[in-house]
Design an enzyme around this catalytic site. Structure first.
Site, PDB file in Angstrom:
ATOM      1  N   GLU A 123     -10.822  -3.132 -13.161  1.00  0.00           N
ATOM      2  CA  GLU A 123     -11.366  -3.218 -11.789  1.00  0.00           C
ATOM      3  C   GLU A 123     -10.691  -2.168 -10.927  1.00  0.00           C
ATOM      4  O   GLU A 123      -9.592  -1.731 -11.250  1.00  0.00           O
ATOM      5  CB  GLU A 123     -10.981  -4.564 -11.138  1.00  0.00           C
ATOM      6  N   LYS A 125      -8.340  -0.926  -7.974  1.00  0.00           N
ATOM      7  CA  LYS A 125      -7.241  -1.482  -7.192  1.00  0.00           C
ATOM      8  C   LYS A 125      -7.500  -1.056  -5.753  1.00  0.00           C
ATOM      9  O   LYS A 125      -7.514   0.134  -5.426  1.00  0.00           O
ATOM     10  CB  LYS A 125      -5.898  -0.942  -7.675  1.00  0.00           C
ATOM     11  N   ASP A 127      -6.873  -0.555  -1.895  1.00  0.00           N
ATOM     12  CA  ASP A 127      -5.686  -0.297  -1.096  1.00  0.00           C
ATOM     13  C   ASP A 127      -5.897  -0.876   0.303  1.00  0.00           C
ATOM     14  O   ASP A 127      -6.146  -0.172   1.273  1.00  0.00           O
ATOM     15  CB  ASP A 127      -5.472   1.222  -1.015  1.00  0.00           C
ATOM     16  N   TYR A 235     -11.760 -10.255  -5.390  1.00  0.00           N
ATOM     17  CA  TYR A 235     -11.692  -9.981  -6.827  1.00  0.00           C
ATOM     18  C   TYR A 235     -11.000 -11.058  -7.647  1.00  0.00           C
ATOM     19  O   TYR A 235     -11.099 -11.068  -8.859  1.00  0.00           O
ATOM     20  CB  TYR A 235     -10.968  -8.658  -7.089  1.00  0.00           C
ATOM     21  N   LYS A 324      -1.872   3.465 -11.344  1.00  0.00           N
ATOM     22  CA  LYS A 324      -2.102   4.120 -10.046  1.00  0.00           C
ATOM     23  C   LYS A 324      -2.552   5.566 -10.255  1.00  0.00           C
ATOM     24  O   LYS A 324      -1.960   6.285 -11.059  1.00  0.00           O
ATOM     25  CB  LYS A 324      -0.812   4.108  -9.218  1.00  0.00           C
ATOM     26  N   CYS A 418      10.570  19.478  27.681  1.00  0.00           N
ATOM     27  CA  CYS A 418       9.124  19.438  27.448  1.00  0.00           C
ATOM     28  C   CYS A 418       8.606  20.844  27.168  1.00  0.00           C
ATOM     29  O   CYS A 418       8.886  21.769  27.939  1.00  0.00           O
ATOM     30  CB  CYS A 418       8.423  18.839  28.668  1.00  0.00           C
ATOM     31  N   CYS A 421       6.334  21.711  30.484  1.00  0.00           N
ATOM     32  CA  CYS A 421       6.827  21.854  31.868  1.00  0.00           C
ATOM     33  C   CYS A 421       8.348  21.943  31.941  1.00  0.00           C
ATOM     34  O   CYS A 421       8.908  21.996  33.024  1.00  0.00           O
ATOM     35  CB  CYS A 421       6.338  20.687  32.719  1.00  0.00           C
ATOM     36  N   CYS A 441       3.171  17.196  34.739  1.00  0.00           N
ATOM     37  CA  CYS A 441       3.183  18.138  33.612  1.00  0.00           C
ATOM     38  C   CYS A 441       1.738  18.498  33.244  1.00  0.00           C
ATOM     39  O   CYS A 441       0.898  17.609  33.064  1.00  0.00           O
ATOM     40  CB  CYS A 441       3.878  17.466  32.427  1.00  0.00           C
TER      41      CYS A 441
HETATM   42  S1  IVH Z   1      -4.829  -8.924  -9.156  1.00  0.00           S
HETATM   43  C1  IVH Z   1      -1.688 -11.967  -9.932  1.00  0.00           C
HETATM   44  N1  IVH Z   1      -6.705  -7.162  -8.682  1.00  0.00           N
HETATM   45  O1  IVH Z   1      -2.600  -5.082  -5.283  1.00  0.00           O
HETATM   46  C2  IVH Z   1      -2.527 -10.750  -9.893  1.00  0.00           C
HETATM   47  N2  IVH Z   1      -4.810  -7.211  -7.267  1.00  0.00           N
HETATM   48  O2  IVH Z   1       0.051  -4.082  -5.811  1.00  0.00           O
HETATM   49  C3  IVH Z   1      -2.401  -9.978  -8.656  1.00  0.00           C
HETATM   50  N3  IVH Z   1      -4.897  -5.586  -5.440  1.00  0.00           N
HETATM   51  O3  IVH Z   1      -0.922  -8.119  -4.809  1.00  0.00           O
HETATM   52  C4  IVH Z   1      -3.608  -9.510  -8.072  1.00  0.00           C
HETATM   53  N4  IVH Z   1      -6.832  -4.702  -5.953  1.00  0.00           N
HETATM   54  O4  IVH Z   1      -2.971  -7.531  -3.286  1.00  0.00           O
HETATM   55  C5  IVH Z   1      -5.515  -7.652  -8.306  1.00  0.00           C
HETATM   56  N5  IVH Z   1      -8.440  -5.660  -8.374  1.00  0.00           N
HETATM   57  C6  IVH Z   1      -7.270  -6.156  -7.987  1.00  0.00           C
HETATM   58  C7  IVH Z   1      -6.568  -5.662  -6.869  1.00  0.00           C
HETATM   59  C8  IVH Z   1      -5.341  -6.215  -6.541  1.00  0.00           C
HETATM   60  C9  IVH Z   1      -5.824  -4.681  -5.099  1.00  0.00           C
HETATM   61  C10 IVH Z   1      -3.634  -5.810  -4.700  1.00  0.00           C
HETATM   62  C11 IVH Z   1      -3.157  -7.228  -4.638  1.00  0.00           C
HETATM   63  C12 IVH Z   1      -1.830  -7.214  -5.328  1.00  0.00           C
HETATM   64  C13 IVH Z   1      -1.409  -5.799  -5.101  1.00  0.00           C
HETATM   65  C14 IVH Z   1      -0.340  -5.383  -6.069  1.00  0.00           C
END
Ligand code: IVH
Length: 678
Positions: A123, A125, A127, A235, A324, A418, A421, A441
């Site tokens: 999935e 991640k 931000d 998610y 990441k 500054c 001024c 200013c």
């Molecule tokens: S799973 C117990 N799935 O990233 C499993 N987390 O850096 C934890 N996050 O605490 C969560 N996208 O807030 C999961 N597809 C995703 C996510 C995700 C973003 C966040 C979440 C987690 C943090 C960790």
């Protein structure tokens, strides 16, 4: 333990705690994710070298002398919020930037499950800001931040205006109790819109959409939160009763999608780690097209039973890993540090860079935040520096490249005067910005004029930055009210003006006289008075003169106005310069009163409403608008003066207070009746 290592260890712990505090609690980090992860890795390496068995490792929550006593794992909780204990803890995820480490994660799990290929899901991640939603019998009961993972802050009110988030799912067959986990985020468009407003106000810009979303969910005034558009994507599953409802992540994902909850559009079920790796690459290609910011991929064992067997460490599950993506970074040359003076006098340092390509755009300017950050990173003019796009929006200078530094280079000295001024800059306690204290200013004057004429204020067409610069430099204008004294001939003296363009500008300035009280109040640039407070004030006071004469007590009595704001408004109107400006505006014919056809003739005139609990037919924001359109007022607190409390399911203390005070309570149905049948 060697002294050097010991010192560095303590320094790293302090640094990481500071950064955690900035990131989680203040939503205002000063370093990027990768820089943070490097500090963490260095700390772990040192801890490992000093104490390989972890025998002497201090508990993360036990402060070592000289360290601050805040938990090492982030904690976003604030005292002003109600706390809520998660039914299942909200864990963090182990991170990697490395392909080899990703496959090691799979190897560890294979050992546990008999060395065969394992089914995963991949999935994005997201931000954003982690949130846990609890649905009880299909109705959203609470939305809670992650907090310390065990307990978070209740932010339900600030999410009511997210149109894609259904509060009532009772028409679907949801489990009795369900925690759904996800992320709140802000779109790039919304972020830019809000930052444009900040720029016009001469305020420092928000760093990235994530921090702004984090700050927004923690606003104390839900009305203020409603002015910044948040979004959500879900998610994950937390606690679920009955437990057996879902057997894997893919199934859970399908269920929440069927209930119209906003979910990620990329969820790949794959039969092995090799396929998961391919899916990660595919996601990296596609992720820029998604509506939310992504900084990696999360790979999870698909089966909930296998997740249970793999279990968790104290911080993170063993069954998932975040890979990441590298944030885009480039090296370039720092030609100059420019200083911008905003309308409030804040002096912001900006890096002027040799242009470089970064994430598809040419970058020639980057944020340097403030004087402390320049000193901390020891950034010098003439250095080669690394720039990164934080949250894919505003480029930042991450660090310098010391190996390329010339021997004659000297540390950057933030000026004491500054740049515009030459007044001696001041810095108030608790502030990071140095300020020019001289309201005359010319850079501040220009900033105030840009703000005054901006779209959210008096909306004066054709009065661009170049025109304002000339008007101030030629001393034709010193304050906003001087604009209304200008004649066509004045514009003809400026570069780029001919008969028609001068007439057009005269006409737009003339037209702006009718902008109305609330826009005018915003345009004055009173500290802490943005467009929503200005609207509030314009609803309560019928003219600028009436507001100028209001006591601080009158102001504090109003919804959403506290002592700091009241003090700022009073001192603005006490200032002789402001008084003469207000007088000049009035004499010039600028409308400083509310139109007479105001709320008195409207059906809800003089009536105040408090909304509590869930509303079904519309969002709280829509209900507020409808009440205001009919001349009524919406407050957050119930008092004897409240005319009606509209109570939906889940109403609590406000409903009780209304009953105690004998305030009339309306069901949503009765309220709808009142709206339609005044
Ligand atoms: S799973 C117990 N799935 O990233 C499993 N987390 O850096 C934890 N996050 O605490 C969560 N996208 O807030 C999961 N597809 C995703 C996510 C995700 C973003 C966040 C979440 C987690 C943090 C960790």
């Amino acid at each position: 333990m060697g002294k050097g290592k010991d010192d560095r260890l303590s320094e790293l712990r302090n640094l990481i705690r500071d950064h955690d505090e900035r990131y989680y609690r203040d939503a205002n980090p000063s370093i990027g994710d990768q820089e943070y992860d490097l500090l963490k890795q260095e700390l772990e390496g040192l801890e490992q070298a000093i104490d390989p068995l972890g025998l002497f490792k201090t508990d993360a929550t036990t402060p070592v002398e000289g360290e601050k006593s805040i938990p090492q794992v982030g904690d976003d909780r604030l005292e002003s919020f109600e706390s809520h204990r998660h039914l299942l803890p909200m864990l963090s995820l182990d991170n990697t930037y490395d392909e080899e480490e990703f496959f090691e994660f799979d190897q560890r799990l294979r050992k546990l499950f008999g060395d065969s290929d394992l089914p995963y899901v991949v999935e994005p991640k997201i931000d954003g800001v982690a949130v846990s939603l609890t649905y009880l019998n299909g109705v959203l009961e609470t939305a809670v931040t992650r907090g310390n993972g065990i307990e978070g802050d209740v932010i339900t009110q600030n999410l009511r205006h997210i149109s894609s988030l259904p509060f009532d799912l009772s028409s679907f067959d949801l489990p009795d109790v369900l925690e759904v986990r996800g992320e709140i985020f802000m779109s790039h468009e919304e972020f830019s819109r809000l930052n444009d407003n900040r720029a016009q106000e001469g305020q420092p810009l928000y760093a990235n959409p994530r921090n702004l979303a984090a700050g927004t969910v923690k606003l104390l005034d839900p009305k203020e939160a409603a002015t910044r558009k948040l979004e959500i994507v879900l998610y994950g599953i937390g606690s679920c009763t009955p437990e057996s409802r879902f057997s894997n992540q893919s199934e859970f994902h399908r269920a929440i999608r069927d209930w119209n909850l906003p979910t990620v559009e990329f969820l790949k079920s794959v039969p092995s780690a090799t396929d998961a790796w391919k899916a990660i690459q595919e996601l990296d290609q596609r992720r820029h097209g998604y509506g939310y910011p992504t900084d990696g991929a999360v790979v999870k064992l698909d089966s909930f039973e296998m997740q249970r067997i793999a279990g968790n460490t104290a911080k993170a599950p063993r069954w998932a890993i975040a890979y990441k993506f590298e944030s885009e970074r480039q090296e370039t040359f720092l030609e100059e540090i420019a200083l911008q003076v905003g309308r409030t006098g804040a002096v912001t340092p900006v890096a002027c860079l040799r242009p470089v390509q970064l994430a598809g755009t040419t970058v020639s300017r980057a944020s340097l935040h403030n004087a402390d950050e320049i000193r901390r990173k020891d950034i010098r003019v003439g250095d080669f520096v690394i720039v990164e796009k934080a949250g894919e929006i505003i480029p930042q200078v991450v660090e310098t490249v010391p190996a390329k530094r010339k021997s004659e280079s000297v540390p950057y000295e933030f000026p004491s005067d500054c740049p515009s001024c030459s007044s001696v800059l001041i810095r108030e306690a608790g502030e990071t910005a140095w300020r020019c204290p001289n309201p005359g200013c010319s850079e501040q004057v220009k900033g105030r004029l840009r703000y005054f004429s901006s779209r959210s204020c008096m909306d004066i067409d054709h009065l661009g930055e170049a025109v304002i610069d000339q008007l101030v430099d030629l001393e034709k204008v010193r304050k906003a009210s001087d604009l209304y004294e200008l004649k066509k001939e004045d514009f003809l003296e400026l570069d780029g003006f001919a008969g028609k363009s001068a007439e057009n500008l005269c006409e737009s300035i003339g037209k702006s006289k009718q902008a109305g009280l609330s826009r005018l109040l915003c345009a004055l640039g009173i500290k802490h008075v943005g467009s929503s407070v200005a609207k509030e004030l314009a609803g309560r006071f019928s003219s600028l003169a009436e507001l100028a004469n209001a006591s601080q007590e009158d102001l504090i009595g109003m919804d959403g106005i506290g002592a700091v704001m009241a003090e700022s408004i009073s001192s603005y109107f006490k200032d002789p310069d402001s008084q003469s400006m207000v007088q000049q505006l009035e004499l010039a014919g600028v409308v400083t009163t509310r139109p007479e056809v105001d709320s008195k003739d409207l059906p809800f005139s003089g009536q105040s409403f408090v909304l509590t609990g869930a509303l079904e037919a519309f969002s709280r924001l829509e209900a507020t608008r409808m009440i205001e359109e009919k001349g009524g007022k919406v407050s957050t607190g119930v008092s004897k003066k409240t005319s009606f409390v509209v109570a939906g399911p889940g109403a609590g203390s406000k409903l009780k207070k209304a009953q105690t005070l004998g305030v009339e309570v309306l069901s949503e149905e009765e309220f709808v009746g009142l709206l339609g049948n005044p």
